[in-house]
Design a protein around this motif. Structure first.
Motif, PDB file in Angstrom:
ATOM      1  N   ALA A  43     -26.636  51.661   0.020  1.00 28.66           N
ATOM      2  CA  ALA A  43     -26.619  51.174  -1.366  1.00 28.66           C
ATOM      3  C   ALA A  43     -25.694  49.964  -1.492  1.00 28.66           C
ATOM      4  O   ALA A  43     -26.020  48.983  -2.176  1.00 28.66           O
ATOM      5  CB  ALA A  43     -26.166  52.287  -2.314  1.00 28.66           C
ATOM      6  N   LEU A  80     -17.262  56.766  -1.400  1.00 33.09           N
ATOM      7  CA  LEU A  80     -18.079  57.725  -0.657  1.00 33.09           C
ATOM      8  C   LEU A  80     -18.550  57.179   0.679  1.00 33.09           C
ATOM      9  O   LEU A  80     -18.796  57.921   1.609  1.00 33.09           O
ATOM     10  CB  LEU A  80     -19.303  58.118  -1.487  1.00 33.09           C
ATOM     11  CG  LEU A  80     -19.074  59.081  -2.635  1.00 33.09           C
ATOM     12  CD1 LEU A  80     -20.354  59.276  -3.410  1.00 33.09           C
ATOM     13  CD2 LEU A  80     -18.558  60.400  -2.103  1.00 33.09           C
ATOM     14  N   MET A  92     -31.986  54.245   1.678  1.00 34.57           N
ATOM     15  CA  MET A  92     -30.896  54.857   0.918  1.00 34.57           C
ATOM     16  C   MET A  92     -31.360  56.185   0.322  1.00 34.57           C
ATOM     17  O   MET A  92     -30.666  57.195   0.414  1.00 34.57           O
ATOM     18  CB  MET A  92     -30.469  53.891  -0.189  1.00 34.57           C
ATOM     19  CG  MET A  92     -29.331  54.369  -1.042  1.00 34.57           C
ATOM     20  SD  MET A  92     -29.940  55.151  -2.535  1.00 34.57           S
ATOM     21  CE  MET A  92     -28.458  55.860  -3.162  1.00 34.57           C
ATOM     22  N   THR A 100     -19.108  54.878  -5.167  1.00 31.69           N
ATOM     23  CA  THR A 100     -19.977  54.705  -4.014  1.00 31.69           C
ATOM     24  C   THR A 100     -19.218  54.060  -2.857  1.00 31.69           C
ATOM     25  O   THR A 100     -19.376  54.448  -1.703  1.00 31.69           O
ATOM     26  CB  THR A 100     -21.202  53.858  -4.399  1.00 31.69           C
ATOM     27  OG1 THR A 100     -21.903  54.533  -5.443  1.00 31.69           O
ATOM     28  CG2 THR A 100     -22.131  53.670  -3.218  1.00 31.69           C
ATOM     29  N   GLY A 104     -25.946  57.081   2.718  1.00 31.38           N
ATOM     30  CA  GLY A 104     -26.669  56.555   1.558  1.00 31.38           C
ATOM     31  C   GLY A 104     -25.819  55.521   0.836  1.00 31.38           C
ATOM     32  O   GLY A 104     -26.307  54.459   0.433  1.00 31.38           O
ATOM     33  N   SER A 105     -24.520  55.823   0.705  1.00 32.36           N
ATOM     34  CA  SER A 105     -23.636  54.891   0.008  1.00 32.36           C
ATOM     35  C   SER A 105     -23.535  53.569   0.751  1.00 32.36           C
ATOM     36  O   SER A 105     -23.526  52.504   0.137  1.00 32.36           O
ATOM     37  CB  SER A 105     -22.244  55.494  -0.124  1.00 32.36           C
ATOM     38  OG  SER A 105     -22.312  56.696  -0.819  1.00 32.36           O
ATOM     39  N   SER A 114     -24.661  61.602   1.867  1.00 36.39           N
ATOM     40  CA  SER A 114     -24.341  60.612   0.847  1.00 36.39           C
ATOM     41  C   SER A 114     -23.469  59.498   1.389  1.00 36.39           C
ATOM     42  O   SER A 114     -23.470  58.400   0.856  1.00 36.39           O
ATOM     43  CB  SER A 114     -23.680  61.277  -0.345  1.00 36.39           C
ATOM     44  OG  SER A 114     -22.601  62.041   0.092  1.00 36.39           O
TER      45      SER A 114
END
Lengths: 669, 530
Positions: free
Chosen positions: A644, A282, A627, A279, A640-641, A637
């Motif tokens: 997160a 990413l 997220m 993550t 999103g990463s 993503s």
């Protein structure tokens, strides 16, 4: 009962039996195998070889196991039919008409597919994407929709779990190696061998994938990681004073614990540790190779091409391919068909040939652009129109808004424009663009603020829990009361959301709260849109759920307070309230902290309630929902990463505290 | 203050302080249970009343105001429409319309394919010749004359029978003026408006229907009309008006049940308690009538009623039934697998010596709080690559991974606390670790295993996020189904409430029957302190 349901039930039962069976087989099998491979020699009695023995390293069955396992893994990985580098058949994309014009090779038969209530006219079509030919089914009615998302499944990235496994195995090998001093060297040897094998196979695969610089960078990155993880495993393991593996029994007993913890460690690594690292990686990517393409529309060209890729090439077909591709790359129109090599057999060969003739798209530096200049609409339009002279695809092309948000300067805009026309599309490493997006995005900060607001949950739950624990103590029906307050713990957050919809509904005929409000003569409110109080109404739901948890723990702790202390205080004339605050609370402070931290974690991760109640509307978004939105609804993503990771950052203090706490206890053990 | 709190309440035999404490506890318990109770009550109520009265009023007869109107005369007297209404004269109900949509230049040759069912696909056109009278299964007769007039008559004086007829389907073969033949597509008649009867009663013409019709053609017998009034003024309007003035200006409470209202054209309107209204006119209703329709408000009493109908609907038609099965399919393996893996690991962490034991366990403790959001994106990519996304095994393993830290932590706390002597003596007897674990440790740690099993069961059953990410529409679990319903059927409370309660039922059963283990697990699971 429905046959389908029956089948499903049977399948489930079978799966359970199988799953449990595999595990039993594993644990029993490995343990038995171990005893068989390394039989007990204890009958020979007490003479134990000394660890200073410098005899040569004996190749042990364990080593053989590791090597065989690794080999099988490699073979499976590269030659099993289910793993292929160019396996993209499952991707779902939607394309604009012009996308089609530029990439369509063959429009197949259309058929009607029922999807939910709607019937969609689906056309199976072969396309050239990223220089490769793939087959997609797409919705004919929506050809002119913008925003095409092409999901590239990149075989290289997916090597991660295998690399990780190799790292772990070599690390463990290093550990069970009797010559610890050589362990690190052994590890490096493994890395080298593995890397070499990997590179060789990579080399053979070259024809099938785009081997670009980035892949090589990745390769180094993987190899480095193996070394690092291996070293960490080594470093983490304390050097035992004397560990003697010269006898089979000892080796066996050294291996056995790893058989016990092996599956657990593997799963923990695969599902928590490795993804966490990935993550981070990413979060610097542009959205894992999701290339967002929006192109202008050439509707009339869509249906003209009807070629099968495998069809033998004829001069007519060659011309059609050229014409289609020239729409994207005008330079191709200048190629004299007579000069085209005549060794081509199929349409596919022709496509590959033409794409090979595409002039390299200029780099950003070659464009006459001030890359550092601030991004403006006007400058963008000018640049686009300039580029559109060479690349007609760009005429009238507008950047998708979410891409535009990420632009910091004209350099970014130029890069993006070029990426649209570049015949090869690479995973982009955008470094801090995702972070930039997050930190300059209002919604992100609203989510952060709300997550901080949600920290009221642990406080309120603890207060209520403590209150109930004290009040219910010594009451005859106290257990029943506690049980009822505890009950929401069993209810899903989605279920709780439905329950509380009935409290918060705007209509006084449905919403309990509004019924009460109107009963007292006030105006009914739409509670969930009143900013920022709506957050408060949402977090009450979590308080409702978590109070039971706080109550159970605190009530157990209160029972642990010695009765004598309380008696003594009473005799000294303290009243109950004084006793509570100056004797009970300090005594159970440890538990209170535990309760607070545990619920804090829950509150930081809250997702279901927000999604179900408001879906983050009206400034109620929280990080977890943001997220989910970014990564799984918007398919970005990278962003999103980043979100997160922000949740993780918030959790880290609690994590450290937990580990500290644990280590303290262990020292008393 | 303290003196007051310590004062004794004679009847209850307790101090004021204790009384207040108890009262507060009762209050909290009520606040905590009321929302859930409300959901339960709501899920058992009739779906029609859910939107109009709160669940707290479920046990009392509530009153509800509604608007209604007679059909417009213009609508029902339209000549060549498919819609006509039933006329009653001399004990025979007659329904008359044109089978050819009023095309006068065509002549019917034959007809057929008569059927009541809406999905009938009988294409016969020559079952009966024009003018032939055909008896239908319900005792009524149908004739299609040569000029296209369709007459449907019944002597059945229970006009409910008519109301329940969805429609009559038929095909006609007809001749065109030039002599060529053609046939109609399947045509269907609908009695419009449903349930409206036009009756010639002695000298007067009467239009009758019932305000309690629902869309299925049935009368809701549980309701009764309390009062009615005209359509203009709202219920609580504080307006005085002259006696005998316009009905249209009256309020909903102004007319008693059964009271006759004389309208300006001399016709009278009456609404009975059972919901049946009669609009009586001395002359036949015509298109030129001054009063085209009667619009009115009425207030109905709705008695409390509970049923399991909502559950029935949800389980059978809304896909909740299959989600229920799916949830079990996900939950049970996802509970068993981590227990098995964690039990072995916990034993190793407690009773076996291996390098890195402490540090690996500290890592497990750290992983306890790692948000699973951190794992989702890379995991989904792996899943897509390997091909296990949207499958149950993928789901089981995901839940295993996310549940494992807690499992190991809990079980190690317990297994590590077993008496050392037992393990030692077994070792001396020559038992291997594997034997000790299977024969000794596993049976001894059943309570801890049960604790974790409950945890994991509840967590997996109630999970939404993992299901949303890793499962497809096909294998929808209850939580994602309900979440979907919340979005798409936000106003269909009967579906939502019963679906939510179904999803809660299993965890609640598990919870209440195994609460002891659950509490024990909680106490052991929070990093020491309980």
């Amino acid at each position: 009962m429905d046959q389908e349901i029956l089948n499903q039930l049977l399948g489930a039962v079978l799966a359970i039996v199988l799953g449990v069976g595999v595990m039993v087989l594993y644990f029993w099998g490995t343990n038995t195998l171990l005893s068989w491979l390394l039989p007990d020699e204890s009958s020979e009695g007490g003479t134990r070889a000394n660890s200073t023995d410098e005899d040569g390293y004996a190749f042990s069955p364990a080593d053989a196991l590791v090597i065989v396992f690794g080999a099988v893994m490699l073979v499976a990985f590269y030659f099993m039919p289910w793993i292929q580098f160019d396996d993209r058949n499952d991707d779902v994309i939607s394309l604009t008409g012009s996308e089609l014009a530029s990439v369509v090779l063959e429009v197949g038969d259309s058929e009607n597919v029922t999807e939910g209530d709607a019937t969609i006219n689906v056309v199976e079509t072969r396309l050239i994407l990223d220089g490769e030919v793939s087959t997609y089914a797409f919705d004919r009615q929506r050809l002119n929709e913008v925003d095409a998302t092409i999901d590239r499944t990149d075989g290289v990235t997916s090597l991660w779990p295998f690399i990780a496994m190799a790292a772990i195995l070599s690390g463990i090998w290093g550990v069970i190696d009797r010559r610890r001093q050589r362990a690190v060297a052994m590890l490096h040897l493994h890395v080298g061998i593995f890397g070499a094998i990997y590179f060789l196979i990579f080399w053979f695969q070259m024809g099938r994938i785009d081997l670009n610089m980035f892949s090589i960078v990745q390769l180094g990155w993987y190899l480095g990681l193996i070394g690092v993880i291996g070293l960490c495993v080594q470093a983490a393991i304390p050097r035992p004073g004397i560990m003697d593996f010269t006898r089979a029994t000892d080796l066996r007993e050294a291996v056995r614990p790893w058989l016990f913890v092996g599956p657990a460690l593997l799963i923990l690594f695969l599902y928590l540790v490795y993804p966490a690292i990935q993550t981070v990686y990413l979060s610097f990517g542009d959205g894992d190779g999701n290339v967002e393409v929006t192109r202008p529309v050439y509707p009339e060209a869509t249906d003209e091409l009807a070629l099968t890729l495998t069809a033998p090439i004829t001069p007519e077909r060659l011309a059609v391919v050229q014409e289609a591709l020239a729409m994207s790359y005008p330079s191709l129109a200048d190629i004299d068909l007579a000069t085209v090599p005549d060794n081509m057999e199929t349409v596919r060969d022709a496509v590959e040939y033409f794409l090979g003739q595409v002039e390299q798209v200029p780099t950003v530096d070659a464009l006459n652009v001030d890359t550092a200049a601030a991004y403006t609409e006007e400058a963008y339009t000018a640049l686009r129109d300039q580029l559109a002279e060479d690349y007609p695809l760009l005429s009238g092309y507008n950047v998708p808004t979410d891409v535009e948000e990420g632009f910091t300067n004209m350099g970014d805009a130029a890069t993006h424009l070029l990426s649209v026309v570049d015949p090869t599309i690479d995973e982009e490493f955008v470094l801090f663009r995702n972070y930039n997006w997050a930190f300059s995005n209002d919604n992100f900060w609203i989510a952060v603020r709300n997550n901080i607001l949600w920290l009221l949950v642990p406080v309120l739950s603890t207060i209520f829990g403590l209150l109930v624990a004290v009040l219910a103590d010594g009451v005859r029906w106290g257990t029943v009361a506690k049980s009822l307050i505890f009950m929401p713990m069993a209810i899903s957050m989605v279920g709780a959301s439905v329950i509380w919809q009935f409290v918060y509904d705007q209509r006084p005929e449905i919403g309990l709260l509004n019924a009460m409000v109107t009963f007292f003569g006030f105006e009914a409110q739409n509670w969930l849109v009143i900013k920022p109080w709506n957050n408060f109404f949402l977090l009450i739901i979590l308080v409702w759920i978590q109070t039971g948890f706080a109550m159970v723990l605190l009530s157990a702790a209160l029972r642990g307070v010695p009765e004598e202390t309380l008696e003594a205080a009473r005799i000294d004339g303290a009243n109950e309230i004084q006793i509570f605050f100056s004797i009970m609370i300090p005594q159970i402070m440890g538990t209170i902290l535990v309760v607070l931290t545990t619920i804090t974690i829950v509150a930081l991760k809250v997702f279901d309630i927000v999604l179900a109640m408001t879906n983050g509307q009206n400034e109620t978004d929280v990080l977890a929902n943001l997220m989910y939105d970014q990564a799984f609804v918007g398919f970005h993503s990278g962003r999103g990463s980043v979100v997160a990771l922000m949740i993780m950052v918030a959790v880290v203090p609690v994590m450290i505290w937990n580990i500290r706490q644990f280590q303290q206890e262990e020292s008393f053990r | 203050m303290s003196g007051f709190l310590n004062a004794n309440i004679p009847v209850l035999n307790m101090t004021v302080g204790a009384f207040l404490a108890r009262a507060l506890l009762v209050l909290i318990v009520v606040i905590w249970t009321v929302p859930t109770f409300g959901l339960l009550v709501s899920s058992l109520r009739n779906k029609n009343v859910l939107l109009t009265s709160g669940w707290w009023e479920a046990l009392v007869t509530t009153q509800q105001s509604a608007r209604s109107a007679t059909p417009e005369i213009g609508d029902i007297l339209e000549d060549d429409s498919d819609f006509a209404f039933i006329q009653l004269a001399d004990g025979v109900y007659t329904f008359e319309t044109s089978a050819l949509r009023g095309s006068n230049d065509r002549t019917v040759i034959s007809y057929g394919g008569l059927d009541f069912s809406p999905n009938a696909d009988d294409e016969a056109v020559d079952d009966y010749s024009a003018g032939e009278t055909v008896p239908l299964p319900d005792g009524s007769n149908v004739t299609i004359a040569e000029d296209g007039t369709l007459t449907w008559t019944s002597t059945n004086d229970d006009f409910e029978a008519w109301r329940n007829v969805a429609g009559l389907r038929f095909n006609v073969l007809y001749a065109l003026p030039d002599g060529s033949e053609a046939e109609t597509d399947q045509r269907s008649l609908q009695i419009y408006p449903p349930g409206v009867v036009y009756e010639i009663r002695g000298e007067s013409h009467v239009l009758t229907s019932n305000v309690f019709y629902n869309e299925n053609g049935f009368v809701d017998n549980s309701r009764s009309v309390v009062s009615f009034g005209g359509s203009v003024l709202p219920e609580n309007a504080d307006v005085t008006y002259d006696e005998g003035s316009d009905f249209a200006r009256s309020r909903v409470q102004d007319y008693e049940v059964g009271e006759s209202v004389t309208l300006e054209d001399g016709s009278t309107f009456t609404l009975g308690e059972d919901g049946i209204y009669e609009w009586v006119s001395a002359d036949a209703f015509t298109l030129e009538d001054e009063v085209d329709e009667v619009r009115f408000n009425y207030r109905a009493a709705i008695p409390p009623s509970f049923s399991l109908a909502n559950y029935d609907e949800v389980l059978t038609s809304e896909g909740v039934g299959s989600s229920f099965i799916n949830t079990f399919t996900v939950t049970i393996p996802a509970t068993i697998i981590p227990i098995a893996i964690a039990a072995f690991a916990s034993y190793a962490f407690s009773w076996m010596q291996f390098p890195g034991r402490q540090i690996l366990f500290a890592v497990v403790v750290g992983l306890l709080v790692v948000p699973l959001q951190l794992s989702l994106i890379p995991l989904l990519r792996i899943y897509n690559f390997v091909g296990v996304s949207q499958t149950f095994p993928g789901m089981w393993l995901a839940h295993t991974g996310f549940g494992l830290p807690l499992a190991i932590y809990l079980l190690r706390n317990y297994i590590g606390g077993l008496p050392r002597e037992i393990i030692e003596s077994a070792k001396i007897d020559g038992a291997s670790h594997f034997m000790i674990f299977v024969r000794l440790v596993l049976p001894l740690s059943v309570p801890a295993l049960a604790s974790f099993a409950i945890f994991q069961f509840l967590w997996v059953w109630n999970d939404l996020l993992v299901a949303l990410v890793f499962l497809g529409k096909e294998q929808d679990v209850l939580t994602s189904q309900i979440r979907e319903l919340l979005g798409s059927r936000g106003d269909n409370w009967e579906i939502l409430t019963s679906a939510a309660f179904i999803s809660m039922s299993v965890p609640l059963i598990v919870f209440f029957s195994l609460q002891r283990y659950f509490v024990r697990g909680l106490l052991a699971g929070s990093v020491k302190g309980g």
